[in-house]
Design a protein around this motif. Structure first.
Motif, PDB file in Angstrom:
ATOM      1  N   ALA A   1     -19.517  20.282  28.898  1.00  0.00           N
ATOM      2  CA  ALA A   1     -19.237  19.775  30.242  1.00  0.00           C
ATOM      3  C   ALA A   1     -18.115  18.755  30.206  1.00  0.00           C
ATOM      4  O   ALA A   1     -17.220  18.767  31.054  1.00  0.00           O
ATOM      5  CB  ALA A   1     -20.505  19.158  30.836  1.00  0.00           C
TER       6      ALA A   1
ATOM      7  N   LYS B   1     -28.302  25.679  38.434  1.00  0.00           N
ATOM      8  CA  LYS B   1     -27.209  24.784  38.788  1.00  0.00           C
ATOM      9  C   LYS B   1     -27.722  23.562  39.549  1.00  0.00           C
ATOM     10  O   LYS B   1     -27.208  22.447  39.356  1.00  0.00           O
ATOM     11  CB  LYS B   1     -26.168  25.539  39.618  1.00  0.00           C
ATOM     12  CG  LYS B   1     -25.423  26.603  38.817  1.00  0.00           C
ATOM     13  CD  LYS B   1     -24.379  27.324  39.670  1.00  0.00           C
ATOM     14  CE  LYS B   1     -23.653  28.382  38.878  1.00  0.00           C
ATOM     15  NZ  LYS B   1     -22.641  29.107  39.678  1.00  0.00           N
TER      16      LYS B   1
ATOM     17  N   MET C   1     -29.071  21.236  37.017  1.00  0.00           N
ATOM     18  CA  MET C   1     -27.955  20.638  36.286  1.00  0.00           C
ATOM     19  C   MET C   1     -27.333  19.493  37.075  1.00  0.00           C
ATOM     20  O   MET C   1     -27.124  18.380  36.543  1.00  0.00           O
ATOM     21  CB  MET C   1     -26.902  21.708  35.985  1.00  0.00           C
ATOM     22  CG  MET C   1     -25.663  21.196  35.265  1.00  0.00           C
ATOM     23  SD  MET C   1     -24.399  22.482  35.161  1.00  0.00           S
ATOM     24  CE  MET C   1     -23.831  22.536  36.874  1.00  0.00           C
TER      25      MET C   1
ATOM     26  N   CYS D   1     -25.942  18.196  30.601  1.00  0.00           N
ATOM     27  CA  CYS D   1     -24.794  18.633  29.791  1.00  0.00           C
ATOM     28  C   CYS D   1     -25.127  19.906  29.010  1.00  0.00           C
ATOM     29  O   CYS D   1     -24.289  20.802  28.867  1.00  0.00           O
ATOM     30  CB  CYS D   1     -24.376  17.528  28.826  1.00  0.00           C
ATOM     31  SG  CYS D   1     -23.648  16.070  29.612  1.00  0.00           S
TER      32      CYS D   1
ATOM     33  N   TYR E   1     -25.136  22.912  31.348  1.00  0.00           N
ATOM     34  CA  TYR E   1     -23.753  23.292  31.648  1.00  0.00           C
ATOM     35  C   TYR E   1     -23.166  24.126  30.503  1.00  0.00           C
ATOM     36  O   TYR E   1     -22.558  25.180  30.731  1.00  0.00           O
ATOM     37  CB  TYR E   1     -22.891  22.059  31.877  1.00  0.00           C
ATOM     38  CG  TYR E   1     -21.467  22.401  32.288  1.00  0.00           C
ATOM     39  CD1 TYR E   1     -21.107  22.467  33.626  1.00  0.00           C
ATOM     40  CD2 TYR E   1     -20.492  22.707  31.334  1.00  0.00           C
ATOM     41  CE1 TYR E   1     -19.816  22.809  34.008  1.00  0.00           C
ATOM     42  CE2 TYR E   1     -19.205  23.053  31.701  1.00  0.00           C
ATOM     43  CZ  TYR E   1     -18.864  23.101  33.040  1.00  0.00           C
ATOM     44  OH  TYR E   1     -17.589  23.461  33.414  1.00  0.00           O
TER      45      TYR E   1
ATOM     46  N   GLU F   1     -17.566  23.963  38.246  1.00  0.00           N
ATOM     47  CA  GLU F   1     -18.878  24.611  38.305  1.00  0.00           C
ATOM     48  C   GLU F   1     -18.859  25.909  37.515  1.00  0.00           C
ATOM     49  O   GLU F   1     -17.930  26.713  37.657  1.00  0.00           O
ATOM     50  CB  GLU F   1     -19.255  24.904  39.762  1.00  0.00           C
ATOM     51  CG  GLU F   1     -20.627  25.538  39.917  1.00  0.00           C
ATOM     52  CD  GLU F   1     -21.018  25.700  41.376  1.00  0.00           C
ATOM     53  OE1 GLU F   1     -21.781  26.647  41.678  1.00  0.00           O
ATOM     54  OE2 GLU F   1     -20.558  24.895  42.216  1.00  0.00           O
ATOM     55  N   PRO F   2     -19.855  26.145  36.667  1.00  0.00           N
ATOM     56  CA  PRO F   2     -19.895  27.392  35.886  1.00  0.00           C
ATOM     57  C   PRO F   2     -20.017  28.602  36.802  1.00  0.00           C
ATOM     58  O   PRO F   2     -20.653  28.549  37.850  1.00  0.00           O
ATOM     59  CB  PRO F   2     -21.162  27.234  35.032  1.00  0.00           C
ATOM     60  CG  PRO F   2     -21.482  25.777  35.047  1.00  0.00           C
ATOM     61  CD  PRO F   2     -20.991  25.263  36.362  1.00  0.00           C
TER      62      PRO F   2
END
Length: 278
Positions: free
Chosen positions: A212, A245, A248, A201, A204, A236-237
């Motif tokens: 998140a 990622k 994450m 989290c 993110y 998704e960022p």
């Protein structure tokens, strides 16, 4: 008084070369010794009963936490930012050194229209995971970006409250961002893997500059609880490397047995830090 400093004042009877009677006298502080900065007060300060203030005799910026007189103060000693406490008007005032939180850093990025450097994120994640491995906090402890503080030399400090909320209390606060793992929300017995979820989290939020899991519509806070327990991940960022990622997503697994463990998070982060520094 300015030369003494606030932290040394809390240990005046043992750290200052003063006669006992004088040491006791100068070590007494009260509410009049602090000025609360009204312009910095936000709604969250009232909710948590924590207020930004300045100590009058040494101009040190601190946080004043207000508790009922007679409150259990054992938790204070676990926070390296704690300086001292005093009672006044049937209240207990706890003084903390002012440390920037990760949330403060995220908010500054949003205000400036910038993003975090890759190495900064890896370093923060590494230090957070190392702090967790020290065993100062137990699985299920509430962690958020506002409770992740940076000490004077950059070390990570997790601010701990006097009492941890139960799963039912969390349900009442679902309008806010949630960092708890699915097993914590369902009141199952959490283990160290719950911390991996929290780290996911945090990654993110450092990439997307928003939590998140929170009610993005502002109309259905219960949906946040359902998203977490059912494994519905947030968008998704756009920022961040593939490595960040991947870490994450390996943290944000509903099945705790599928999550990367905290020790491996440190290993991955340290490897990336070394590569980026070359």
């Amino acid at each position: 008084m300015k030369a003494i400093t606030l932290r040394r004042l809390s240990r005046a009877s043992t750290s200052l070369p003063l006669p006992p009677m004088l040491a006791r006298k100068v070590s007494i502080v009260n509410l009049a010794d602090f000025v609360i900065d009204v312009e910095q007060i936000r709604p969250g300060n009232h909710e948590q009963q924590e207020y930004p203030a300045t100590c009058c005799f040494d101009n040190k910026e601190v946080i004043l936490k207000v508790l009922p007189k007679g409150s259990n103060t054992n938790f204070l000693q676990t926070n390296p930012s704690f300086v001292m406490a005093f009672e006044e008007n049937d209240m207990l005032f706890c003084i903390y050194e002012k440390n920037d939180s990760l949330k403060d850093h995220i908010n500054r990025c949003k205000e400036d229209g910038t993003t975090f450097q890759e190495c900064y994120i890896w370093l923060t994640i590494s230090n957070l995971a190392k702090y967790i491995l020290k065993g100062s906090i137990t699985p299920g402890t509430q962690i958020s970006t506002s409770k992740i503080l940076f000490g004077g030399n950059g070390e990570i400090i997790i601010k701990q409250d006097s009492d941890q909320n139960s799963g039912q209390d969390m349900m009442a606060q679902m309008g806010a961002a949630m960092y708890e793992a699915p097993e914590v929300l369902s009141q199952s017995e959490p283990d160290m893997s719950a911390f991996s979820w929290v780290i996911g989290c945090v990654i993110y939020e450092m990439l997307a500059l928003e939590p998140a899991f929170y009610d993005r519509t502002g109309t259905n806070p219960f949906s946040v609880f359902m998203d977490i327990t059912q494994g519905k991940l947030p968008p998704e960022p756009q920022n961040g490397s593939k490595g960040l990622k991947n870490l994450m997503f390996n943290c944000l697994k509903v099945d705790k047995n599928e999550r990367i463990n905290v020790e491996d998070i440190v290993s991955v982060a340290e490897t990336q830090i070394c590569q980026l520094s070359q």
